[in-house]
Design a protein around this motif. Sequence first.
Motif, PDB file in Angstrom:
ATOM      1  N   ALA A  58       0.825  -1.206   0.000  1.00  0.00           N
ATOM      2  CA  ALA A  58       0.000   0.000   0.000  1.00  0.00           C
ATOM      3  C   ALA A  58       0.856   1.251   0.000  1.00  0.00           C
ATOM      4  O   ALA A  58       1.866   1.327   0.704  1.00  0.00           O
ATOM      5  CB  ALA A  58      -0.922   0.004   1.211  1.00  0.00           C
ATOM      6  N   THR A  59       0.451   2.223  -0.802  1.00  0.00           N
ATOM      7  CA  THR A  59       1.062   3.548  -0.782  1.00  0.00           C
ATOM      8  C   THR A  59       0.176   4.519  -0.024  1.00  0.00           C
ATOM      9  O   THR A  59       0.630   5.246   0.853  1.00  0.00           O
ATOM     10  CB  THR A  59       1.303   4.050  -2.213  1.00  0.00           C
ATOM     11  N   ASP A  62      -2.597   4.540   4.305  1.00  0.00           N
ATOM     12  CA  ASP A  62      -1.687   3.725   5.099  1.00  0.00           C
ATOM     13  C   ASP A  62      -2.476   2.586   5.756  1.00  0.00           C
ATOM     14  O   ASP A  62      -3.502   2.833   6.421  1.00  0.00           O
ATOM     15  CB  ASP A  62      -1.049   4.621   6.169  1.00  0.00           C
ATOM     16  N   VAL A  63      -2.000   1.339   5.604  1.00  0.00           N
ATOM     17  CA  VAL A  63      -2.732   0.208   6.189  1.00  0.00           C
ATOM     18  C   VAL A  63      -2.663   0.219   7.717  1.00  0.00           C
ATOM     19  O   VAL A  63      -3.444  -0.490   8.370  1.00  0.00           O
ATOM     20  CB  VAL A  63      -2.180  -1.138   5.668  1.00  0.00           C
ATOM     21  N   PHE A  81      -7.341   4.111  -3.805  1.00  0.00           N
ATOM     22  CA  PHE A  81      -6.246   3.376  -3.183  1.00  0.00           C
ATOM     23  C   PHE A  81      -5.072   3.337  -4.158  1.00  0.00           C
ATOM     24  O   PHE A  81      -5.212   2.874  -5.294  1.00  0.00           O
ATOM     25  CB  PHE A  81      -6.676   1.952  -2.836  1.00  0.00           C
ATOM     26  N   THR A  83      -1.524   1.721  -4.831  1.00  0.00           N
ATOM     27  CA  THR A  83      -0.900   0.470  -4.417  1.00  0.00           C
ATOM     28  C   THR A  83       0.143   0.071  -5.445  1.00  0.00           C
ATOM     29  O   THR A  83       0.135   0.557  -6.582  1.00  0.00           O
ATOM     30  CB  THR A  83      -1.984  -0.632  -4.313  1.00  0.00           C
ATOM     31  N   LEU A 181      -4.204  -7.017   1.131  1.00  0.00           N
ATOM     32  CA  LEU A 181      -3.961  -5.965   2.110  1.00  0.00           C
ATOM     33  C   LEU A 181      -5.281  -5.703   2.826  1.00  0.00           C
ATOM     34  O   LEU A 181      -6.356  -5.791   2.218  1.00  0.00           O
ATOM     35  CB  LEU A 181      -3.495  -4.674   1.434  1.00  0.00           C
ATOM     36  N   TRP A 183      -7.377  -2.993   5.534  1.00  0.00           N
ATOM     37  CA  TRP A 183      -7.496  -1.742   6.278  1.00  0.00           C
ATOM     38  C   TRP A 183      -8.640  -1.861   7.285  1.00  0.00           C
ATOM     39  O   TRP A 183      -9.648  -2.531   7.020  1.00  0.00           O
ATOM     40  CB  TRP A 183      -7.818  -0.571   5.342  1.00  0.00           C
TER      41      TRP A 183
END
Length: 240
Positions: A58-59, A62-63, A81, A83, A181, A183
């Motif tokens: 992830a960019t 933020d996770v 998102f 990524t 990923l 969140w």
Amino acid sequence: MTSPRLRRAAARAARSRLVAALARSLAAAALAAPAAGCLVLSTPEYEEPTQTAPVLMATSPDVFRPIYITELIKSQKIIDFDTTVQSEDNGDPVQVRFYINYGVRDREKRPFWDETNPEPVGTGTLADGRRSFRIRWYYKSLPGDGMWQTAADKCHTLTMMASHGFNLCGCPKDPRDMGWLTWQLIDCDPNEIRDPSNPDDLGCPTSCPALECTPATADEPSNCLRCEDPSLHDEDCEPE
């Protein structure tokens, strides 16, 4: 002393032998050329690269930070998102799904409460390194929206799952071909002023508890279910 006539005859004989030897050399070279040419012109055979599972990073967002579902997000209905993915695709595009509350068995015995299916993110190779992409999640609703009994009821998860193919259960066809990923989603606005005197004002949590799996019994399965479960592997999977 050799006469001029004999010297001329000897010279002619020597030239004849030289011409004959040169002709034999050229003929041998002509015969060898096709064989050598076949070795140079043959096409080498290469094995196709082995496909690898997508690795996501992830960019933004933020996770490690919760995503608060504020009234602004509910009105705009989108979150972008950013990524990166790295994989050896062998010509198959990387596909992406978004799951709400992945890992929790729903009433249809799927391993998530809801899913959305964005466009594929394209193909690449490991040599390309990390490929950046932006993908959009469209907000619809969340479980128990406005029906909370505790502050923890406002907690949910959003999982981005990547694979080269999904089955009818909504899971990757191959459980070895998946990367994801997750969140935290918190269904409230942390900036809203809380009224401690109001018992219905549950406040906005700053973090969410980890998912607790109930043990399976003879009458009830565990509340947890993930795409690695063998019942979800078949390409023509249809939950009971």
